[in-house]
Structures are given as C-alpha cells and as structure tokens.
Design a protein around this motif. Structure first.
Motif, PDB file in Angstrom:
ATOM      1  N   SER A   1      21.224 -14.311-113.147  1.00  0.00           N
ATOM      2  CA  SER A   1      21.435 -13.784-111.796  1.00  0.00           C
ATOM      3  C   SER A   1      20.881 -12.374-111.678  1.00  0.00           C
ATOM      4  N   TYR A   2      20.393 -12.070-110.503  1.00  0.00           N
ATOM      5  CA  TYR A   2      19.929 -10.701-110.235  1.00  0.00           C
ATOM      6  C   TYR A   2      20.116 -10.418-108.754  1.00  0.00           C
ATOM      7  N   GLU A   3      20.648  -9.250-108.455  1.00  0.00           N
ATOM      8  CA  GLU A   3      20.795  -8.886-107.046  1.00  0.00           C
ATOM      9  C   GLU A   3      20.221  -7.497-106.822  1.00  0.00           C
ATOM     10  N   GLN A   4      19.571  -7.367-105.695  1.00  0.00           N
ATOM     11  CA  GLN A   4      18.896  -6.104-105.393  1.00  0.00           C
ATOM     12  C   GLN A   4      19.015  -5.774-103.910  1.00  0.00           C
ATOM     13  N   ASN A   5      19.168  -4.499-103.640  1.00  0.00           N
ATOM     14  CA  ASN A   5      19.138  -4.024-102.256  1.00  0.00           C
ATOM     15  C   ASN A   5      18.316  -2.745-102.210  1.00  0.00           C
ATOM     16  N   ARG A   6      17.413  -2.674-101.228  1.00  0.00           N
ATOM     17  CA  ARG A   6      16.639  -1.441-101.045  1.00  0.00           C
ATOM     18  C   ARG A   6      16.681  -1.047 -99.584  1.00  0.00           C
TER      19      ARG A   6
ATOM     20  N   VAL B   1      26.748  -5.409 -99.283  1.00  0.00           N
ATOM     21  CA  VAL B   1      27.670  -5.593-100.403  1.00  0.00           C
ATOM     22  C   VAL B   1      27.276  -6.879-101.106  1.00  0.00           C
ATOM     23  N   GLY B   2      26.890  -6.762-102.333  1.00  0.00           N
ATOM     24  CA  GLY B   2      26.485  -7.943-103.093  1.00  0.00           C
ATOM     25  C   GLY B   2      27.433  -8.167-104.257  1.00  0.00           C
ATOM     26  N   ASP B   3      28.118  -9.298-104.233  1.00  0.00           N
ATOM     27  CA  ASP B   3      29.032  -9.643-105.333  1.00  0.00           C
ATOM     28  C   ASP B   3      28.460 -10.825-106.103  1.00  0.00           C
TER      29      ASP B   3
ATOM     30  N   GLN C   1      28.858 -17.835-109.587  1.00  0.00           N
ATOM     31  CA  GLN C   1      28.180 -18.609-110.636  1.00  0.00           C
ATOM     32  C   GLN C   1      29.275 -19.396-111.358  1.00  0.00           C
ATOM     33  N   ASN C   2      29.678 -20.505-110.750  1.00  0.00           N
ATOM     34  CA  ASN C   2      30.806 -21.277-111.251  1.00  0.00           C
ATOM     35  C   ASN C   2      30.373 -22.491-112.065  1.00  0.00           C
ATOM     36  N   GLN C   3      29.077 -22.632-112.257  1.00  0.00           N
ATOM     37  CA  GLN C   3      28.564 -23.760-113.038  1.00  0.00           C
ATOM     38  C   GLN C   3      27.533 -23.232-114.037  1.00  0.00           C
ATOM     39  N   PRO C   4      27.462 -23.880-115.208  1.00  0.00           N
ATOM     40  CA  PRO C   4      26.509 -23.423-116.225  1.00  0.00           C
ATOM     41  C   PRO C   4      25.062 -23.574-115.767  1.00  0.00           C
ATOM     42  N   LYS C   5      24.191 -22.764-116.361  1.00  0.00           N
ATOM     43  CA  LYS C   5      22.737 -22.877-116.169  1.00  0.00           C
ATOM     44  C   LYS C   5      22.335 -22.817-114.697  1.00  0.00           C
ATOM     45  N   THR C   6      23.061 -22.051-113.926  1.00  0.00           N
ATOM     46  CA  THR C   6      22.670 -21.846-112.534  1.00  0.00           C
ATOM     47  C   THR C   6      21.974 -20.496-112.396  1.00  0.00           C
ATOM     48  N   THR C   7      21.170 -20.386-111.352  1.00  0.00           N
ATOM     49  CA  THR C   7      20.339 -19.186-111.158  1.00  0.00           C
ATOM     50  C   THR C   7      20.547 -18.645-109.744  1.00  0.00           C
ATOM     51  N   SER C   8      20.594 -17.331-109.631  1.00  0.00           N
ATOM     52  CA  SER C   8      20.619 -16.744-108.291  1.00  0.00           C
ATOM     53  C   SER C   8      19.761 -15.495-108.243  1.00  0.00           C
ATOM     54  N   ARG C   9      19.136 -15.304-107.104  1.00  0.00           N
ATOM     55  CA  ARG C   9      18.363 -14.094-106.832  1.00  0.00           C
ATOM     56  C   ARG C   9      18.766 -13.604-105.448  1.00  0.00           C
ATOM     57  N   VAL C  10      19.221 -12.375-105.392  1.00  0.00           N
ATOM     58  CA  VAL C  10      19.577 -11.778-104.112  1.00  0.00           C
ATOM     59  C   VAL C  10      18.663 -10.583-103.902  1.00  0.00           C
ATOM     60  N   ASP C  11      17.989 -10.526-102.772  1.00  0.00           N
ATOM     61  CA  ASP C  11      17.118  -9.376-102.499  1.00  0.00           C
ATOM     62  C   ASP C  11      17.158  -9.065-101.008  1.00  0.00           C
ATOM     63  N   TYR C  12      17.755  -7.955-100.665  1.00  0.00           N
ATOM     64  CA  TYR C  12      17.879  -7.538 -99.261  1.00  0.00           C
ATOM     65  C   TYR C  12      17.168  -6.213 -99.060  1.00  0.00           C
ATOM     66  N   ARG C  13      16.413  -6.143 -97.967  1.00  0.00           N
ATOM     67  CA  ARG C  13      15.680  -4.916 -97.629  1.00  0.00           C
ATOM     68  C   ARG C  13      16.099  -4.442 -96.245  1.00  0.00           C
ATOM     69  N   GLY C  14      16.380  -3.170 -96.139  1.00  0.00           N
ATOM     70  CA  GLY C  14      16.738  -2.640 -94.833  1.00  0.00           C
ATOM     71  C   GLY C  14      15.953  -1.387 -94.506  1.00  0.00           C
ATOM     72  N   ALA C  15      15.615  -1.249 -93.233  1.00  0.00           N
ATOM     73  CA  ALA C  15      15.018  -0.008 -92.741  1.00  0.00           C
ATOM     74  C   ALA C  15      15.879   0.489 -91.592  1.00  0.00           C
TER      75      ALA C  15
ATOM     76  N   GLY D   1      20.846 -13.850-118.068  1.00  0.00           N
ATOM     77  CA  GLY D   1      20.664 -12.519-117.503  1.00  0.00           C
ATOM     78  C   GLY D   1      21.606 -12.282-116.349  1.00  0.00           C
ATOM     79  N   ALA D   2      21.921 -11.019-116.141  1.00  0.00           N
ATOM     80  CA  ALA D   2      22.734 -10.629-114.987  1.00  0.00           C
ATOM     81  C   ALA D   2      22.383  -9.184-114.698  1.00  0.00           C
ATOM     82  N   GLY D   3      21.778  -8.948-113.573  1.00  0.00           N
ATOM     83  CA  GLY D   3      21.379  -7.575-113.295  1.00  0.00           C
ATOM     84  C   GLY D   3      21.519  -7.240-111.829  1.00  0.00           C
ATOM     85  N   HIS D   4      21.515  -5.941-111.574  1.00  0.00           N
ATOM     86  CA  HIS D   4      21.500  -5.545-110.178  1.00  0.00           C
ATOM     87  C   HIS D   4      20.822  -4.199-110.028  1.00  0.00           C
TER      88      HIS D   4
END
Lengths: 418, 252
Positions: free
Chosen positions: A320-325, A306-308, A281-295, A350-353
C-alpha cells in the motif's frame, strides 16, 4: 461485511441507526477540519429531505433497476460511517442499482447510440422526478458523446433547491469490465451514498465529478468492496461547491485485489473541499495506491485530505502507498493533509505514505519564463501539469481525455494573479 | 543582429543570511556572428552571470547595465528578456511534471512569436527533425519536460529548444557538463549550426575545454571572483588545459 470492529479513534462505528451518529460538535476526529456552520444543513435530520433524481445513461449489457435502498446498500457491503451518510440512508427509500455484466466488454460503440437503444428498450424502468430515483434517459447536454468504451455508464445527480439525497449501487459482476462516470452539477444540498461491489476478476473505473454550483453543499460516502483479483480505479474530481466532503472507503473480499484511488481538487477562495480515504487492507496480498492532488487559490480557500490505511493482522503480503500533494497558488490558502497508517502485521510487501504542501516552484516558473512564456501562462501550465501528471496514471484513455478537458475548462476561468 | 553588451555589472544572490555580492564589475561585448567562451573555476560566479542576465528571481542586478541590441535587459521579466532575443541553456534544466515537451515547445514558440501559434502542418515535423539531429526519438516529445531525463538527454533537449526557438543570442551555462563524448560532439554540432546562421551571438560558459574542441570560440574570457581577469583567443583555452586555474586562484 463481517470484518471485526476496528479499535481506533480514527474510525467511527458503522451503523444504519441515526442514533449511533449523534450531532457532532466539531471536536470529533472525523469532523476536526470541517467548518461546522457550513456543514450544519447536511447534519440536520429534521430537514425536508427528498429523494434526489439520478439520470442514468448506459449501454447494452448494463442493467439499471430500482431496489430497496437499505437492503441494497447492505447487500453491497455499505454501512453509514457518519451522520450525513446515515441521514441519507434513512431518508431515501429506493436506490439506483447499476449492474455490469462481462459480455459488454466486446462491442465498442458510442455511448450516445447505446444510450438511445437502452432507453427505447427499458424506458419504463425509470420513474423520474421527485420520488422515484431512476430516470433513464438517452442523452444529456454536456455529456461527451465521443466517449467510446466497453460500457460507459453515466450517472447524473439532479439536485434541486430542496435538500436531497440519493443512493447508488454499482455492481461489477465477476470478470466484468466497465467505466462509470458520476456527474454532480447544479445547486443544492446533497447527500450521496454509493456502494461499489466488484466480483472476482472484475475491472471497474469509477469517476466522480463534483462540478457543483458555487453554493452547493455535498457530503458523500463511497464504499467499495474489491473481490478476489479484482481491480478498482476510483477517481474523485472536485472543482465546485461551497462545501464538498467526500469519504471513500475500500475493503477487500478476497486476496489479490487492487484499488487505485486518485483524486484532484481545485479549491477556490470561497470553497471547502475535504477528501477522506480509508483503505482497509483486510485480505492478504491486496494492493492499494492512493494519490490525491490539490491546488488552492484565493483568500480562505481550504482543503483537507485524510488518508487512512489499516493493515489487518491477517493481511500478509499487502502493498500500500498513499500520497497527497498540494499546491498553494496564492497567499491565504490552507491545505490540511493527514496520512494515517495503522499496521497490525509487519509481513507485508510495502506500506508507505507521503504528503507535501508547498507554493509554486520558482525554478519551474523561471525555466518556463526564460523560454518566453509569460508568468500567468507559466503558472497555468504548471498547475495543468500537476493535474495531468496524475491523470496520466489512470490508464484508461477515454477517462484521461475527459479529465484533461475538465481540468482545462476549469483552469480557463482561473482568476488572474494580482 | 544580436549583440550583448555588459558594462560594469554587479549582482547579488539571495542567501539564507541575506544578499551576497557575486558579480563585482563585469565588462563584456559579444557581437553577433561570434562565439565567446567564459571559463573559470567553480564558484567564480560565471553561472551567476548567466542567471543575472536572464533574470532569475534569486539574482539581483545591483549596478551596471546589460543590453541586447541596445535594449536594456535589467528590470525586464525573464519572459520579456526571452522575447528580446535572449536564450539561457541551463546547467540543471528544471523538471516540469505533467507538461509534455511538445506542449512546452508549442507554448514557448507561440509566446515568442507574439501569440501566433506555429503551423500545425509543419511544426511537428520541425520538432521531430530537431529531436533527430540531437539523437532523440519522436516519442521524446510526449515525455514531461526534463522529468526522468538522463543528464545527457537534458542537455540535448536544451539544444533542441535552442534550434527550434532560434533566439538572437544564446548563453549556454555548462552545457557540456555531465555529457559523454558522443553527446558533447552532438551538442557542440548543434551550437555550431545555430552560430552558422551568421547573425547570432553565443556565450559559452564552461569549466572544461572539451566542448571547445567542437565549438571553437572567437574569444575566451577567464572569470575569477566575480570579474573577468584575462582575455584572449582560443589559445587561452589550450593554456588552461595544460595549466589549470591555479595561477588565477593565487592571484585573487
């Protein structure tokens, strides 16, 4: 890009120079989960690497050309971050460049038809086979001809028995809209480098399907630069291969950019699948959503996620928000899940994981069974739902349909429970 | 014909400290064409009875028998019990993300009909009609099972399933809890439509008497400390309304 060097053990120093990416021992942060013996062929710079063929199927208004690989990758903001990507960049002279223009958004035609038209017009662009890089072909078996969308670009990597590498550059020019599907199938050892560049206001969906044969090895680096107010959806779907290690990096070239990075993987007993994400997140007012699902299923099935997320000092107002399940379907599976968050400013929206790995939910199973659905069928339904849940968030109906079909096809071959 | 006969039933629930006996000898006959109500204070074990009969993996039958039309249910998997004609409407219906109500209903119907899928021409209409009877839109079928449903929607959806799957025998566990007054009426009417077929059996498990204003039971059983302590007609429920469970709690 001109972003300052990141002072963190989580990141390597990006470089095209192979000497900057020495042979790892396995203790390095970025290799800590990978089975080094199985990864070894993809770290071997002395192997006889050949340029992998990339077949492209594209509609009108999409330019496909062959460009100098290093210059083209560099122009698109791509720099290798690990040894496989550096080997790939060093071994491939030419890159396949796909450029999407905004005027392609209007006519809705079928991919098959447009592909034929394109091939007739520009057939000479592609030199197929071992050394060229681009083969432009009208249609391929297995490509769904029903995909009807603005500019469906389909890239197929054609790996052979020799270790191969390809470089792909996708540029979505300002205000263009497009969907690009990358299909990885077949056997082999493969390094895939891909640069994705979104101009101001562009809207691009990139779907990378890893449907490799059971013995394939694949290391991939996808680096995307999201322009001002542009919107990137990157969806990684990994079902096949003996080892797949996919690194997806995103940075921004202006404020207002949105990056949605979704992934799904189904890891069987003989497989190692690793997905690494880095959102800068190297620029202002940017948004990211990371969501990975594995079985995961079967003795020895291993996955790593690995989510950075790095929020730079200047990047105020980011969200920003990143999630893995992970769902462990049988005993004997290991799912690694590491969310990392580096924050240099607190002035953010926001920034969550979150990360959750677990077995089947007995209550879900009981609920479905109590309606007469047998256990195996109930399990299949729950796994299907686990993936469909994330597919439904993509928001591109044709892509959603394609991925639901892929999940259904994959689950059909799910081995019976003991 | 759907008659549930429970004889001397004892059952444990799995807890962190090991199995805990909950049911301490339950005897109950519910004949087809009748509605029975089991009422009892919280923690009396009445939900355990429902789960044990339906085959929930955390509840283990340790003695006695449960038969539906003479077929012993204990030892069967939950889906086998469903195929034998049993339905359990749950107090807390479970969320199944990514599985649409439509897909779930079709899969369940197919399984119950021995692998024969419901007719494409008529089934969606039946689903929509069942949803409409419970005051739910056709769009409801596209939502994930129970995910994001309000308390009322979850219970209405349980009755939609009851009507569409149309089992021989329904156990409805606290189907009225968490419902507003309109929803209680709609759910009650749904149960009545099911029971009105004449050859179905219903066992209503409830803490409160308000559902019994819409669905009037033939028999009422008071359940305390893992067994039935008193039985009577609908008037027993009226008495409970006035006096509460305190009298029974003292007797334990």
């Amino acid at each position: 890009m001109s972003a300052p060097v990141i002072e963190s053990h989580l990141h390597t120093r990006p470089s095209f120079d192979l000497a900057d990416h020495p042979l790892p021992t396995g203790h390095e942060e970025i290799y800590r989960f990978a089975p080094m013996d199985r990864l070894a062929p993809l770290l071997d710079a002395d192997a006889d690497w050949v340029a992998g063929r990339v077949d492209v199927s594209a509609g009108p208004g999409v330019a496909v050309e062959t460009v100098d690989a290093v210059a083209g990758l560099r122009d698109a903001g791509f720099v290798p971050v690990d040894r496989p990507s550096a080997i790939g960049a060093a071994m491939v002279a030419q890159a396949t460049k796909v450029t999407l223009w905004p005027d392609t958004a209007t006519p809705l035609r079928s991919a098959q038809h447009d592909g034929v038209g394109f091939s007739a017009q520009h057939g000479g662009v592609g030199v197929s086979a071992q050394h060229g890089g681009v083969g432009v072909s009208a249609q391929h078996d297995g490509i769904n001809p029903l995909i009807v969308q603005p500019n469906p670009v389909i890239l197929r990597t054609v790996a052979g028995s020799a270790p191969s590498s390809s470089a792909v550059i996708i540029e979505a020019t300002p205000n263009s809209r497009g969907i690009v599907l990358i299909e990885h199938t077949g056997p082999g050892q493969f390094i895939g480098n891909m640069a994705v560049k979104l101009g101001e206001g562009a809207d691009l969906t990139v779907v990378t399907l890893q449907e490799w044969d059971a013995d394939a090895l694949h290391a991939g680096l996808h680096q995307a630069v999201v322009g001002r107010d542009a919107h990137l959806r990157h969806i990684a779907v990994t079902f096949g291969g003996s080892l797949v290690r996919l690194q997806t990096n995103v940075s921004y070239d202006g404020p207002g950019g949105v990056a949605e990075l979704f992934g799904l993987y189904l890891t069987d007993g003989h497989q190692y699948q690793e997905h690494r994400l880095f959102v800068d997140q190297n620029q202002p007012k940017t948004t990211s959503r990371v969501d990975y699902r594995g079985a995961l299923q079967g003795q020895g099935a291993r996955s790593a996620w690995v989510g950075d997320v790095l929020i730079r000092r200047n990047a105020e107002g980011t969200d920003s928000y990143e999630q893995n399940r992970n769902l462990l379907l049988t005993p004997g599976c290991v799912a690694e899940s590491v969310p990392n968050l580096e924050i240099e400013t607190g002035n953010i929206v926001g920034a969550g994981h979150s990360s959750a790995t677990g077995r089947f939910d007995d209550e879900q199973l009981f609920y479905l069974q109590s309606r007469g659905i047998p256990e195996n069928e109930a399990r299949r339904l729950i796994v299907q739902g686990f993936f469909f849940d994330i597919i439904a968030r993509i928001g591109v109906p044709d892509v959603e349909r394609r991925l639901r079909d892929a999940v259904n096809a994959e689950l059909k071959y799910q081995p019976e429970e003991d | 014909m759907a008659t549930l006969v429970i004889k001397g039933l004892t059952a444990d629930v799995e807890t962190e400290t090991g199995p805990k006996p909950i049911l301490k000898g339950v005897d109950l006959d519910v004949h087809d064409g009748t509605v029975h109500a089991i009422m009892g204070p919280n923690g009396s074990g009445k939900s355990t009875l429902a789960y044990a009969v339906a085959g929930h993996p955390k509840y283990h039958i340790t003695g006695g028998s449960v038969t539906l039309d003479g077929v012993e249910l204990s030892g069967m998997t939950p889906d086998q019990r469903a195929k034998a004609g049993l339905y359990l409407g749950m107090q807390y219906p479970v969320e199944v993300p990514g599985v649409s109500v439509a897909n779930f209903l079709r899969t369940a119907k197919t399984a119950l009909d021995g692998g024969v899928a419901p007719k494409v021409r008529t089934w969606p209409r039946e689903v929509n009609a069942a949803l409409a009877r419970l005051g739910l839109d056709p769009d409801f079928a596209m939502r994930s099972v129970n995910e994001g449903f309000s308390g009322g929607e979850k219970k209405r959806a349980e009755i939609v399933q009851l009507e569409l799957l149309n089992p021989g025998f329904a156990i409805l566990d606290e189907i009225d809890s968490g419902l507003d007054i309109d929803a209680v009426r709609e759910v009650g009417e749904g149960i009545n439509r099911f029971a009105a077929q004449g050859d179905r059996g219903v066992l209503l498990i409830t803490h409160y008497t308000r559902i019994l204003r819409y669905t009037v039971p033939d028999d009422v059983h008071i359940f305390v400390d893992g067994r039935i302590v008193e039985e009577g007609g609908p008037e027993l429920a009226d008495r409970l309304e006035k006096e509460g469970y305190e009298r029974y709690a003292r007797a334990v």
